[in-house]
Design a protein around this motif. Structure first.
Motif, short mmCIF file in Angstrom:
data_model
loop_
_atom_site.label_atom_id
_atom_site.label_comp_id
_atom_site.label_asym_id
_atom_site.label_seq_id
_atom_site.Cartn_x
_atom_site.Cartn_y
_atom_site.Cartn_z
N TRP A 20 -17.51 -26.30 5.14
CA TRP A 20 -17.16 -24.94 5.52
C TRP A 20 -17.74 -24.57 6.88
CZ3 TRP A 20 -20.31 -20.48 6.10
CH2 TRP A 20 -19.60 -19.28 6.25
N LEU A 21 -18.94 -25.02 7.15
CA LEU A 21 -19.55 -24.74 8.45
C LEU A 21 -18.80 -25.39 9.60
CD1 LEU A 21 -23.36 -25.06 7.63
CD2 LEU A 21 -22.16 -22.97 8.26
N SER A 22 -18.19 -26.53 9.34
CA SER A 22 -17.56 -27.30 10.41
C SER A 22 -16.11 -26.91 10.67
CB SER A 22 -17.61 -28.80 10.09
OG SER A 22 -16.83 -29.09 8.94
N GLU A 23 -15.48 -26.24 9.71
CA GLU A 23 -14.04 -26.01 9.87
C GLU A 23 -13.74 -24.63 10.45
OE1 GLU A 23 -13.31 -24.54 5.23
OE2 GLU A 23 -12.53 -26.47 5.92
N ALA A 24 -12.62 -24.55 11.12
CA ALA A 24 -12.09 -23.27 11.60
C ALA A 24 -11.09 -22.78 10.56
CB ALA A 24 -11.40 -23.44 12.96
N LEU A 25 -11.32 -21.59 10.03
CA LEU A 25 -10.53 -21.12 8.90
C LEU A 25 -9.27 -20.36 9.31
CD1 LEU A 25 -13.38 -19.93 6.51
CD2 LEU A 25 -12.24 -22.15 6.61
N GLY A 26 -9.24 -19.84 10.53
CA GLY A 26 -8.10 -19.03 10.91
C GLY A 26 -7.72 -19.23 12.36
N THR A 27 -6.57 -18.69 12.72
CA THR A 27 -6.11 -18.81 14.09
C THR A 27 -5.20 -17.63 14.40
OG1 THR A 27 -5.06 -20.29 15.69
CG2 THR A 27 -4.05 -20.15 13.53
N VAL A 28 -4.93 -17.44 15.67
CA VAL A 28 -3.99 -16.42 16.13
C VAL A 28 -2.88 -17.12 16.89
CG1 VAL A 28 -3.64 -14.36 17.55
CG2 VAL A 28 -5.77 -14.65 16.25
N HIS A 29 -1.65 -16.90 16.46
CA HIS A 29 -0.49 -17.52 17.11
C HIS A 29 0.13 -16.51 18.07
CE1 HIS A 29 3.04 -20.01 17.64
NE2 HIS A 29 3.80 -18.96 17.38
N LEU A 30 0.30 -16.91 19.33
CA LEU A 30 0.89 -16.05 20.36
C LEU A 30 2.20 -16.64 20.84
CD1 LEU A 30 -2.34 -15.40 22.50
CD2 LEU A 30 -1.39 -13.91 20.73
N GLU A 31 3.18 -15.76 21.05
CA GLU A 31 4.48 -16.21 21.54
C GLU A 31 5.16 -15.07 22.28
OE1 GLU A 31 8.76 -17.90 19.78
OE2 GLU A 31 7.07 -17.52 18.45
#
Length: 241
Positions: free
Chosen positions: A117-128
């Motif tokens: 859990w510490l190492s992973e990125a859980l979310g992102t923002v998609h731009l278009e």
């Protein structure tokens, strides 16, 4: 007693706690390790394991811990706590709502999951961007680093369109990880609230109240909220003359 946990990724510190912790141990093992890491990294991730024999902190250790926390309030990126002690888990749940970083509780048997859990990125923002329409999709659980990563790209998109039409897609949004992530989101709204000529917010049912609040700062724009099943209607509305 405090022991350092070895073999953690760069920028991640780990401490195993047992018995009753003294202020001397905090000064000798915990505080120098975190301060040294903060000289190398803007933010650090921390894993704390409370063993079954853990008895708590002395008054001196509590003071040192509180004083250190106030000095480095924004330096923690994530905090993973592994323990089977019910009173520690209850205390961490109460503390988690006050901390600016995300906190996740694990059992002692789930320490590998804590590391993951510490190492992973859980979310992102998609731009278009397509013409005047800028689509911003919030996906998963967002931490403060997500907003830092998209800052330049978002500024570039808004610089390309004088009065953009913005579609904010919350269909796959799961919330914010910590108070700092929420503050970053509010700062984004503050910076761009006067730009759009139209704003459409598409969300799943649980986020409908949030969708209504998100459009309030954009009083100068035409605004509309849509349910997740009405994405096509939102796209047609945002493009309409």
């Amino acid at each position: 007693m405090i022991q350092l946990i070895e073999s953690l990724p760069s920028g991640t510190l780990g401490f195993s706690c047992s018995g009753r912790l003294s202020g001397e141990e905090m000064q000798r093992r915990v505080i120098p390790s975190i301060e040294a890491a903060l000289l190398e990294f803007d933010h650090v991730k921390v894993m704390v394991v409370f063993e079954p024999s853990f008895e708590g902190l002395s008054l001196e250790a509590v003071w040192d811990d509180t004083n250190f926390g106030l000095r480095h309030w924004d330096g923690l990126e994530k905090l993973a706590v592994a323990t089977n002690l019910g009173w520690v888990r209850n205390g961490m749940r109460a503390l988690a709502v006050l901390l600016p970083c995300p906190v996740h509780l694990f059992s002692l048997e789930e320490q590998d999951n804590a590391r993951r859990w510490l190492s992973e990125a859980l979310g992102t923002v998609h731009l278009e961007r397509q013409g005047e329409v800028i689509t911003i999709g919030l996906i998963g659980q967002l931490d403060r680093d997500v907003y830092r990563r998209i800052d330049d790209d978002l500024a570039q998109l808004f610089s390309e369109v004088d009065r953009p039409r913005v579609l904010l897609d919350l269909r796959d949004f799961d919330g914010w990880l910590g108070l700092n992530a929420l503050r970053q989101h509010l700062a984004l709204i503050r910076d761009y609230r006067h730009r759009p000529q139209r704003l459409a917010v598409v969300s799943s049912q649980p986020w409908q109240p949030l969708a209504q609040r998100l459009i309030q700062p954009f009083s100068q724009a035409q605004t509309q909220t849509f349910t997740g099943s009405d994405l096509l209607a939102a796209q047609e509305w945002i493009c309409a003359d």
